[in-house]
Design a protein around this motif. Structure first.
Motif, mmCIF file in Angstrom:
data_model
loop_
_atom_site.group_PDB
_atom_site.id
_atom_site.type_symbol
_atom_site.label_atom_id
_atom_site.label_comp_id
_atom_site.label_asym_id
_atom_site.label_seq_id
_atom_site.Cartn_x
_atom_site.Cartn_y
_atom_site.Cartn_z
ATOM 1 N N VAL A 1 0.836 -1.198 0.000
ATOM 2 C CA VAL A 1 0.000 0.000 0.000
ATOM 3 C C VAL A 1 0.870 1.248 0.000
ATOM 4 O O VAL A 1 0.675 2.166 -0.812
ATOM 5 C CB VAL A 1 -0.946 0.004 1.221
ATOM 6 N N THR A 2 1.831 1.306 0.907
ATOM 7 C CA THR A 2 2.723 2.463 0.971
ATOM 8 C C THR A 2 3.509 2.621 -0.329
ATOM 9 O O THR A 2 3.662 3.733 -0.845
ATOM 10 C CB THR A 2 3.696 2.325 2.158
ATOM 11 N N LEU B 1 -7.081 4.548 -3.530
ATOM 12 C CA LEU B 1 -6.632 3.158 -3.451
ATOM 13 C C LEU B 1 -7.331 2.411 -2.315
ATOM 14 O O LEU B 1 -7.733 1.254 -2.481
ATOM 15 C CB LEU B 1 -5.119 3.111 -3.252
ATOM 16 N N ALA B 2 -7.460 3.057 -1.159
ATOM 17 C CA ALA B 2 -8.054 2.376 -0.008
ATOM 18 C C ALA B 2 -9.557 2.180 -0.175
ATOM 19 O O ALA B 2 -10.117 1.206 0.336
ATOM 20 C CB ALA B 2 -7.768 3.166 1.266
ATOM 21 N N ALA B 3 -10.213 3.084 -0.900
ATOM 22 C CA ALA B 3 -11.664 2.995 -1.049
ATOM 23 C C ALA B 3 -12.090 2.131 -2.231
ATOM 24 O O ALA B 3 -13.080 1.395 -2.145
ATOM 25 C CB ALA B 3 -12.258 4.401 -1.198
ATOM 26 N N ASP B 4 -11.347 2.213 -3.348
ATOM 27 C CA ASP B 4 -11.796 1.562 -4.582
ATOM 28 C C ASP B 4 -10.924 0.408 -5.056
ATOM 29 O O ASP B 4 -11.386 -0.451 -5.809
ATOM 30 C CB ASP B 4 -11.889 2.594 -5.710
ATOM 31 N N TRP B 5 -9.669 0.373 -4.653
ATOM 32 C CA TRP B 5 -8.741 -0.630 -5.161
ATOM 33 C C TRP B 5 -8.161 -1.489 -4.049
ATOM 34 O O TRP B 5 -7.071 -2.043 -4.175
ATOM 35 C CB TRP B 5 -7.617 0.057 -5.957
ATOM 36 N N TRP B 6 -8.888 -1.587 -2.950
ATOM 37 C CA TRP B 6 -8.396 -2.319 -1.794
ATOM 38 C C TRP B 6 -8.230 -3.812 -2.085
ATOM 39 O O TRP B 6 -7.299 -4.452 -1.574
ATOM 40 C CB TRP B 6 -9.354 -2.110 -0.613
ATOM 41 N N PRO C 1 -3.108 14.253 6.668
ATOM 42 C CA PRO C 1 -4.207 13.285 6.502
ATOM 43 C C PRO C 1 -3.878 12.184 5.497
ATOM 44 O O PRO C 1 -4.290 11.029 5.674
ATOM 45 C CB PRO C 1 -5.371 14.153 6.000
ATOM 46 N N GLY C 2 -3.147 12.523 4.434
ATOM 47 C CA GLY C 2 -2.789 11.516 3.454
ATOM 48 C C GLY C 2 -1.892 10.442 4.039
ATOM 49 O O GLY C 2 -2.062 9.244 3.757
ATOM 50 N N THR C 3 -0.929 10.853 4.860
ATOM 51 C CA THR C 3 -0.047 9.890 5.519
ATOM 52 C C THR C 3 -0.839 8.995 6.454
ATOM 53 O O THR C 3 -0.607 7.776 6.526
ATOM 54 C CB THR C 3 1.054 10.622 6.302
ATOM 55 N N ALA D 1 -4.124 2.012 6.020
ATOM 56 C CA ALA D 1 -4.322 0.917 5.077
ATOM 57 C C ALA D 1 -3.130 -0.028 5.080
ATOM 58 O O ALA D 1 -3.290 -1.251 4.952
ATOM 59 C CB ALA D 1 -4.552 1.476 3.668
ATOM 60 N N THR D 2 -1.934 0.517 5.255
ATOM 61 C CA THR D 2 -0.734 -0.313 5.269
ATOM 62 C C THR D 2 -0.772 -1.326 6.416
ATOM 63 O O THR D 2 -0.300 -2.462 6.283
ATOM 64 C CB THR D 2 0.529 0.559 5.397
ATOM 65 N N PHE D 3 -1.354 -0.910 7.548
ATOM 66 C CA PHE D 3 -1.424 -1.810 8.701
ATOM 67 C C PHE D 3 -2.836 -2.352 8.938
ATOM 68 O O PHE D 3 -3.089 -3.003 9.951
ATOM 69 C CB PHE D 3 -0.933 -1.079 9.955
#
Length: 388
Positions: free
Chosen positions: A239-240, A289-294, A376-378, A384-386
């Motif tokens: 993810v990162t 990425l977290a909302a649509d490509w998870w 907020p982006g970080t 999502a990374t964890f």
């Protein structure tokens, strides 16, 4: 000398300190003399109470009859009219209060930079970049702490009152204080000849804070949360990698296109504009990425936005675009476009004239603008990374 003459000779920095002392005296004095009105129904209900409830994972905190109770969602639904109720999150009153405080504190920082003769060089901006990442990462410590208590059923690693320091909005003041203390210490070392330049010291310290914070999150997730029933917490480094690579490529492409087609737009900010564009692009990419490509990234669940603007854009997209478009591209991509357009507008507004007339003010504002995107982006990227 008369009071009027003294006021006319008061420096802006001293006037700021006087205003700060006066406001503090009014709040403290009012809380002691008119406790029910000033403290209970203003300071506690709108500012400290929400943090207190959040720190204990309660749906609300209630003051009544000289006692404070922490309640669940069912009990919070029906409360006596005379009860003072505080719920986690923001209200109109608190948001106005924090906005006023932010403007006031920015003015104080501006005066401090003038006293220290700092902030006129663009290197000052770059020195603070790691602190934006650090602030977002520290927010994820709170997320991991809450997951431990509410989902995994594991005892919190950081308990009250210490966990109040990493709860919004207290965490913003904590990060601000750490940044300011690091900056002042580095400048003193520079001017006493201990180091050659304060900029790499500040940058390096921020990078260390960031690495230590991420390492702590990794430790908590892998030793306390991973494998626990009720949580999918784990380590998903892809993810990162995806967020950083896409954000870098998109921001470089957009910035390059601006330099090629409209060089005057980026002439004022230079590389600062590229960093601002990157910070807000990262915020947009992390959300998309977290909302649509998870599922593509192998995440165990879908992420939903925590901020009203993100949620509004996603809901608007779902309601107005055809199902085929939403199924193909997802519903969060317009947020990325909004972030890129907003960053371009900022870069365009900060032209060469602003830097020539008020370089310190321009750089300070750009630091704040970058923090609004990169922080907020970080947080979204690391959550999502964890998977927390």
């Amino acid at each position: 000398m008369s009071l009027q003459d003294r006021a006319s000779t008061l420096s802006p920095a001293r006037a700021w300190l006087a205003a700060f002392a006066a406001a503090l005296a009014v709040l403290v004095g009012g809380s002691l003399v008119l406790r029910d009105l000033v403290y209970d129904r203003f300071v506690w209900q709108y500012f400290w109470g929400p943090v207190y409830a959040d720190a204990h994972n309660a749906a609300c905190a209630v003051k009544q009859g000289g006692t404070t109770q922490l309640l669940g969602s069912d009990s919070c639904a029906s409360l006596p009219a005379d009860a003072v109720v505080a719920r986690p999150g923001y209200t109109v009153v608190s948001e106005i209060g924090y906005a006023v405080t932010l403007v006031f504190m920015l003015a104080g920082v501006l005066f401090l930079l003038r006293e220290l003769e700092l902030g006129t060089e663009k290197e000052f901006f770059f020195a603070l970049i790691p602190f934006m990442f650090f602030g977002g990462a520290l927010r994820v410590v709170e997320d991991a702490n809450n997951v431990a208590a509410t989902t995994a059923g594991v005892e919190q690693a950081i308990t009250y009152p210490l966990n109040a320091l990493i709860i919004s909005p207290i965490i913003y003041f904590v990060v601000f204080a750490i940044t300011l203390a690091t900056l002042v210490a580095a400048v003193l070392l520079d001017r006493r000849g201990v180091v050659n330049d304060y900029v790499p010291v500040v940058f390096g310290a921020g990078a260390v804070y960031l690495l230590v914070t991420v390492a702590y999150i990794y430790f908590v997730v892998t030793t306390r949360l991973a494998g626990q029933p009720g949580t999918d917490a784990g380590f998903y480094p892809q993810v990162t990698v995806a967020v950083m690579v896409l954000s870098t490529l998109i921001s470089l492409a957009v910035f390059g296109a601006l330099r090629w087609t409209s060089p005057a737009v980026v002439a004022g900010t230079g590389l600062i504009g590229l960093v601002v564009l990157f910070g807000h692009t990262l915020d947009g990419v992390a959300n998309v990425l977290a909302a649509d490509w998870w599922q593509v990234l192998g995440l165990p669940f879908q992420y939903y936005p925590k901020h009203p603007v993100n949620a509004f854009i996603i809901n608007f997209t779902e309601a107005n675009l055809s199902g085929n478009v939403s199924e193909t591209l997802g519903t969060a991509w317009p947020f990325l476009l909004v972030k890129i357009v907003a960053a371009i507008a900022v870069i365009w507004l900060f032209d060469e004239q602003i830097f020539e007339e008020s370089p310190r003010y321009a750089i300070l504002l750009l630091v704040a603008i970058l923090a609004v995107g990169l922080g907020p982006g970080t947080r979204d990227m690391l959550r999502a990374t964890f998977a927390i």
